[in-house]
Design a protein around this motif. Structure first.
Motif, PDB file in Angstrom:
ATOM      1  N   GLY A  13       1.771 -14.799  -2.140  1.00 17.56           N
ATOM      2  CA  GLY A  13       2.191 -13.423  -1.883  1.00 17.56           C
ATOM      3  C   GLY A  13       3.153 -13.278  -0.720  1.00 17.56           C
ATOM      4  O   GLY A  13       3.566 -14.267  -0.097  1.00 17.56           O
ATOM      5  N   THR A  14       3.476 -12.010  -0.415  1.00 17.43           N
ATOM      6  CA  THR A  14       4.470 -11.747   0.633  1.00 17.43           C
ATOM      7  C   THR A  14       3.977 -12.132   2.025  1.00 17.43           C
ATOM      8  O   THR A  14       4.781 -12.269   2.942  1.00 17.43           O
ATOM      9  N   SER A  15       2.658 -12.281   2.201  1.00 18.88           N
ATOM     10  CA  SER A  15       2.159 -12.720   3.512  1.00 18.88           C
ATOM     11  C   SER A  15       2.461 -14.194   3.756  1.00 18.88           C
ATOM     12  O   SER A  15       2.399 -14.664   4.882  1.00 18.88           O
ATOM     13  N   MET A 139       7.960 -13.400 -14.112  1.00 22.58           N
ATOM     14  CA  MET A 139       7.508 -12.253 -14.906  1.00 22.58           C
ATOM     15  C   MET A 139       8.104 -10.912 -14.466  1.00 22.58           C
ATOM     16  O   MET A 139       7.854  -9.897 -15.087  1.00 22.58           O
ATOM     17  N   ARG A 140       8.873 -10.910 -13.366  1.00 27.28           N
ATOM     18  CA  ARG A 140       9.404  -9.620 -12.905  1.00 27.28           C
ATOM     19  C   ARG A 140      10.775  -9.282 -13.500  1.00 27.28           C
ATOM     20  O   ARG A 140      11.185  -8.127 -13.527  1.00 27.28           O
ATOM     21  N   ALA A 141      11.490 -10.333 -13.946  1.00 26.34           N
ATOM     22  CA  ALA A 141      12.909 -10.155 -14.278  1.00 26.34           C
ATOM     23  C   ALA A 141      13.143  -9.176 -15.418  1.00 26.34           C
ATOM     24  O   ALA A 141      14.032  -8.317 -15.346  1.00 26.34           O
ATOM     25  N   LEU A 153       3.335  -5.377 -10.675  1.00 24.14           N
ATOM     26  CA  LEU A 153       2.953  -5.845 -12.008  1.00 24.14           C
ATOM     27  C   LEU A 153       1.437  -5.850 -12.209  1.00 24.14           C
ATOM     28  O   LEU A 153       0.950  -5.973 -13.332  1.00 24.14           O
ATOM     29  N   ILE A 154       0.709  -5.735 -11.112  1.00 21.12           N
ATOM     30  CA  ILE A 154      -0.749  -5.845 -11.199  1.00 21.12           C
ATOM     31  C   ILE A 154      -1.422  -4.650 -11.894  1.00 21.12           C
ATOM     32  O   ILE A 154      -2.542  -4.776 -12.385  1.00 21.12           O
ATOM     33  N   PRO A 155      -0.761  -3.477 -12.004  1.00 14.41           N
ATOM     34  CA  PRO A 155      -1.469  -2.298 -12.519  1.00 14.41           C
ATOM     35  C   PRO A 155      -2.135  -2.468 -13.879  1.00 14.41           C
ATOM     36  O   PRO A 155      -3.235  -1.945 -14.094  1.00 14.41           O
ATOM     37  N   VAL A 178      -6.181  -0.130  -4.494  1.00 14.58           N
ATOM     38  CA  VAL A 178      -5.206  -0.305  -3.419  1.00 14.58           C
ATOM     39  C   VAL A 178      -5.188  -1.782  -3.045  1.00 14.58           C
ATOM     40  O   VAL A 178      -6.215  -2.343  -2.669  1.00 14.58           O
ATOM     41  N   ASN A 179      -4.020  -2.384  -3.174  1.00 15.83           N
ATOM     42  CA  ASN A 179      -3.880  -3.794  -2.805  1.00 15.83           C
ATOM     43  C   ASN A 179      -3.181  -3.838  -1.446  1.00 15.83           C
ATOM     44  O   ASN A 179      -2.015  -3.473  -1.340  1.00 15.83           O
ATOM     45  N   ILE A 180      -3.918  -4.239  -0.412  1.00 16.65           N
ATOM     46  CA  ILE A 180      -3.289  -4.319   0.915  1.00 16.65           C
ATOM     47  C   ILE A 180      -2.946  -5.777   1.188  1.00 16.65           C
ATOM     48  O   ILE A 180      -3.725  -6.531   1.787  1.00 16.65           O
TER      49      ILE A 180
HETATM   50  C1  LIG Z   1       8.702  -8.270  -5.274  1.00 14.07           C
HETATM   51  C2  LIG Z   1       7.293  -8.633  -4.942  1.00 14.07           C
HETATM   52  O1  LIG Z   1       6.946  -9.790  -4.901  1.00 14.07           O
HETATM   53  N1  LIG Z   1       6.479  -7.606  -4.714  1.00 14.07           N
HETATM   54  C3  LIG Z   1       5.063  -7.806  -4.406  1.00 14.07           C
HETATM   55  C4  LIG Z   1       4.820  -7.394  -2.964  1.00 14.07           C
HETATM   56  O2  LIG Z   1       3.464  -7.634  -2.603  1.00 14.07           O
HETATM   57  C5  LIG Z   1       2.717  -6.433  -2.856  1.00 14.07           C
HETATM   58  C6  LIG Z   1       3.742  -5.501  -3.429  1.00 14.07           C
HETATM   59  O3  LIG Z   1       4.940  -5.986  -2.848  1.00 14.07           O
HETATM   60  C7  LIG Z   1       3.856  -5.643  -4.961  1.00 14.07           C
HETATM   61  O4  LIG Z   1       4.816  -4.761  -5.431  1.00 14.07           O
HETATM   62  C8  LIG Z   1       4.251  -7.038  -5.404  1.00 14.07           C
HETATM   63  O5  LIG Z   1       3.148  -7.831  -5.739  1.00 14.07           O
HETATM   64  C9  LIG Z   1       2.093  -7.366  -6.509  1.00 14.07           C
HETATM   65  C10 LIG Z   1       1.049  -8.402  -6.627  1.00 14.07           C
HETATM   66  C11 LIG Z   1       2.479  -6.837  -7.890  1.00 14.07           C
HETATM   67  O6  LIG Z   1       3.577  -7.028  -8.374  1.00 14.07           O
HETATM   68  O7  LIG Z   1       1.620  -6.221  -8.508  1.00 14.07           O
END
Ligand SMILES: CC(=O)N[C@H]1[C@@H]2OC[C@@H](O2)[C@@H](O)[C@@H]1O[C@H](C)C(=O)O
Ligand SMILES: Nc1ncnc2c1ncn2[C@@H]1O[C@H](COP(=O)(O)OP(=O)(O)OP(=O)(O)O)[C@@H](O)[C@H]1O
Length: 391
Positions: A13-15, A139-141, A153-155, A178-180
């Motif tokens: 993740g972003t952390s 998977m985001r593209a 994408l988690i929703p 809520v995902n922190i």
């Molecule tokens: C571009 C990217 O990597 N975004 C992450 C980031 O970390 C949290 C938040 O920003 C969320 O939008 C996403 O990850 C989560 C897991 C997601 O896509 O559901």
């Protein structure tokens, strides 16, 4: 109901603290059987390389570019994921042939939704070869190609979990997951199953950068530093008056969209206290854009382990009669949920089911996504099958 598949999800993740691994059996719809999970931390040296990678990524204009250290970093990151998978299989007495597919997030090094640009490094073909397991990655593209924010994408996974919880009558609707993480995001699931989701603001990333710069530690463990400080209202207001919170359109965030305060803004403890409050208040403020006030907040991600954030969020939610629960209070796992989600998304991708919807990322229409790398065929990275579009 589709066939149940056994899937592993991998999240970095972003952390940038490490690789989360989780196993699921799922049909990619309402059946979700959660299996074991584990976290494999990065060492300080590799974290520093990832940070350099974020710098190098700033010059990218085409998502396949790998300037500076990025090509080598992508390879090493992928090999670390392969090691994590092999360790996970060993620790759980599993073999590659027991796993149908891996959902591989990779590492986001650049995310500019306004330019339609999102870059996750991670080589699916190399991971398939190393693990001898089929991979779904990138998977985001496809979401972005269709006008979406590329995140969150988690929703769709939160919605599946909410379905299970509502069957057990474990929560009052509407519920908000809520995902922190480094950045926070939320998913609203209404009583009728409607989902609405978006990034809600900075999560732990500002706190992490602040305590690293001023105390030399990677994060504020147990919120101990924040617990000794006092909120600096002007500093909190500066963050919370950012146009992100009031804009008409919900936008997904890059790690660098919010910068940490300068040393002149506060002392160590007051800075950590203020940023913990900002994290909680950002979530509450962003929840104001939801269709209804949430009855239940389910908190996942590393931020739930910071009691200062949790205390502030509980107090804010209480003003609107919302109840704050940790994922664990509902027998879910707040550490592995994103990795579980990537396993779930991989199965949805294989089945051609949507990963994102207009109300989760702003995409034009529900779309699937992800690239497929087979463990059986030695494909070049740019020849991977795209599962995003079905004629
Ligand atoms: C571009 C990217 O990597 N975004 C992450 C980031 O970390 C949290 C938040 O920003 C969320 O939008 C996403 O990850 C989560 C897991 C997601 O896509 O559901
Ligand atoms: N015991 C703890 N006390 C306080 N904070 C913690 C604790 N453990 C983890 N954290 C915080 O959680 C962060 C990691 O959270 P998580 O693993 O959910 O993020 P991520 O998956 O990298 O992020 P994202 O969801 O943005 O991709 C750490 O960087 C730290 O700030």
């Amino acid at each position: 109901m589709g066939k149940l598949l056994t899937a592993i999800g991998l999240m970095s993740g972003t952390s940038m603290d490490g690789i989360d691994v989780a196993l699921l059996r799922t049909d990619g719809e309402n059946i979700v059987e959660r299996g074991p999970s584990a976290g494999y931390a990065y060492d300080a040296h590799f974290r520093a390389r990832l940070k350099q990678g974020l710098e190098d990524a700033k010059s990218i204009t085409v998502r396949t570019e790998r300037p500076g250290t990025l090509a080598q970093l992508e390879r090493d990151l992928t090999l670390r994921h392969a090691e994590a998978v092999m360790a996970f299989l060993r620790e759980n007495n599993l073999l590659p042939e027991n796993i149908d597919v891996i959902g591989f997030h990779g590492q986001t090094v650049l995310h500019r939704p306004d330019e339609g640009l999102t870059v996750q490094i991670g080589d699916g073909d190399l991971l398939a070869r190393e693990t001898q397991i089929d991979i779904v990655y990138d998977m985001r593209a496809n979401d972005m190609i269709h006008g979406g924010q590329g995140a969150p994408l988690i929703p769709v996974y939160h919605a599946a979990l909410a379905h299970g919880l509502s069957e057990k009558r474990a929560i009052d609707a509407p519920v908000v997951f809520v995902n922190i993480g480094g950045i926070s995001n939320l998913t609203f699931v209404g009583a009728d199953g409607r989902i609405v989701a978006y990034d809600s603001g900075p999560g732990n990333t500002l706190i992490d950068q602040w305590v690293e710069a001023h105390a030399g530690v990677p994060y504020d463990q147990g919120g101990m530093i924040a617990s000794e400080g006092t909120i600096v209202p002007e500093l909190a207001d500066r963050y919370l008056s950012h146009p992100f919170f009031t804009a008409e359109k919900r936008r997904s965030l890059d790690r660098n969209d919010f910068a940490p305060p300068s040393g002149a803004d506060a002392g160590l403890e007051d800075g950590a206290r203020t940023l913990a409050y900002v994290t909680a208040a950002a979530i509450f403020k962003s929840a104001g854009h939801l269709p209804e006030a949430p009855a239940t907040y389910v908190i996942c991600g590393g931020g739930r382990l910071n009691p200062t954030i949790m205390k502030d969020l509980t107090a804010l939610a209480d003003t609107a009669h919302g109840r704050v629960l940790t994922a664990e209070a509902l027998e879910l796992n707040g550490d592995s949920m994103e990795a579980e989600a990537w396993a779930y998304l991989a199965v949805r991708s294989l089945r051609g089911l949507p990963l994102t919807y207009p109300e989760t990322t702003g995409v034009d229409r529900p779309v699937s996504g992800g690239r497929f790398a087979s463990q059986a065929i030695d494909t070049e990275p740019d020849q991977g099958t795209t599962y995003g579009e079905r004629p």
